[in-house]
Design a protein around this motif. Sequence first.
Motif, PDB file in Angstrom:
ATOM      1  N   THR A  98      41.046  57.260  34.741  1.00 50.31           N
ATOM      2  CA  THR A  98      41.772  57.652  33.534  1.00 50.31           C
ATOM      3  C   THR A  98      40.798  57.982  32.421  1.00 50.31           C
ATOM      4  O   THR A  98      40.955  58.989  31.718  1.00 50.31           O
ATOM      5  N   VAL A  99      39.786  57.149  32.253  1.00 48.48           N
ATOM      6  CA  VAL A  99      38.757  57.400  31.237  1.00 48.48           C
ATOM      7  C   VAL A  99      38.087  58.740  31.502  1.00 48.48           C
ATOM      8  O   VAL A  99      37.939  59.568  30.598  1.00 48.48           O
ATOM      9  N   SER A 100      37.713  58.971  32.736  1.00 49.94           N
ATOM     10  CA  SER A 100      37.061  60.219  33.109  1.00 49.94           C
ATOM     11  C   SER A 100      37.955  61.415  32.825  1.00 49.94           C
ATOM     12  O   SER A 100      37.505  62.436  32.296  1.00 49.94           O
TER      13      SER A 100
ATOM     14  N   ASN B  70      40.064  48.150  29.177  1.00 53.49           N
ATOM     15  CA  ASN B  70      40.893  47.665  30.279  1.00 53.49           C
ATOM     16  C   ASN B  70      41.820  48.761  30.834  1.00 53.49           C
ATOM     17  O   ASN B  70      43.020  48.562  30.981  1.00 53.49           O
ATOM     18  N   ILE B  71      41.224  49.922  31.099  1.00 57.35           N
ATOM     19  CA  ILE B  71      41.956  51.014  31.735  1.00 57.35           C
ATOM     20  C   ILE B  71      41.115  51.547  32.892  1.00 57.35           C
ATOM     21  O   ILE B  71      39.891  51.386  32.899  1.00 57.35           O
ATOM     22  N   PRO B  72      41.741  52.176  33.880  1.00 60.65           N
ATOM     23  CA  PRO B  72      41.004  52.641  35.060  1.00 60.65           C
ATOM     24  C   PRO B  72      39.921  53.672  34.720  1.00 60.65           C
ATOM     25  O   PRO B  72      40.076  54.488  33.805  1.00 60.65           O
ATOM     26  N   ARG B  73      38.826  53.641  35.493  1.00 60.56           N
ATOM     27  CA  ARG B  73      37.734  54.590  35.282  1.00 60.56           C
ATOM     28  C   ARG B  73      38.195  56.022  35.457  1.00 60.56           C
ATOM     29  O   ARG B  73      37.750  56.921  34.728  1.00 60.56           O
TER      30      ARG B  73
ATOM     31  N   SER C  16      35.840  51.825  30.410  1.00 56.45           N
ATOM     32  CA  SER C  16      36.906  51.297  31.246  1.00 56.45           C
ATOM     33  C   SER C  16      37.026  49.789  31.088  1.00 56.45           C
ATOM     34  O   SER C  16      38.123  49.242  30.935  1.00 56.45           O
ATOM     35  N   TRP C  17      35.891  49.107  31.100  1.00 59.14           N
ATOM     36  CA  TRP C  17      35.887  47.648  30.976  1.00 59.14           C
ATOM     37  C   TRP C  17      36.325  47.211  29.577  1.00 59.14           C
ATOM     38  O   TRP C  17      37.124  46.296  29.429  1.00 59.14           O
TER      39      TRP C  17
ATOM     40  N   ILE D 268      31.311  55.646  31.233  1.00 59.55           N
ATOM     41  CA  ILE D 268      32.709  55.590  31.666  1.00 59.55           C
ATOM     42  C   ILE D 268      33.038  54.184  32.144  1.00 59.55           C
ATOM     43  O   ILE D 268      34.110  53.650  31.840  1.00 59.55           O
ATOM     44  N   ARG D 269      32.121  53.582  32.844  1.00 53.79           N
ATOM     45  CA  ARG D 269      32.328  52.215  33.336  1.00 53.79           C
ATOM     46  C   ARG D 269      32.490  51.233  32.175  1.00 53.79           C
ATOM     47  O   ARG D 269      33.379  50.376  32.198  1.00 53.79           O
TER      48      ARG D 269
ATOM     49  N   VAL E 224      38.886  55.975  23.545  1.00 60.86           N
ATOM     50  CA  VAL E 224      38.099  56.444  24.699  1.00 60.86           C
ATOM     51  C   VAL E 224      37.090  57.485  24.221  1.00 60.86           C
ATOM     52  O   VAL E 224      35.900  57.413  24.542  1.00 60.86           O
TER      53      VAL E 224
END
Length: 67
Positions: A49-51, A44-47, A40-41, A36-37, A26
Amino acid sequence: MQTASTDIGERMGRSQELSDSKRGPVIGCHLCNKSIRDISWLLNIPRSTVSGIITKWKQLGTTATKW
């Protein structure tokens, strides 16, 4: 039809933490100016969570868990 392997809700409950092997990429993607988008893609983890990972890294300089 979604399978368990593609459904985020089935794989990662709210109480589970993301492993170190996912937090590092990340930050790597962030340093390569990925959004972030996009991160995430790609991973394959939620935005959210990335944020959260990026925010914690910027504020504390680490992605390690508190335990």
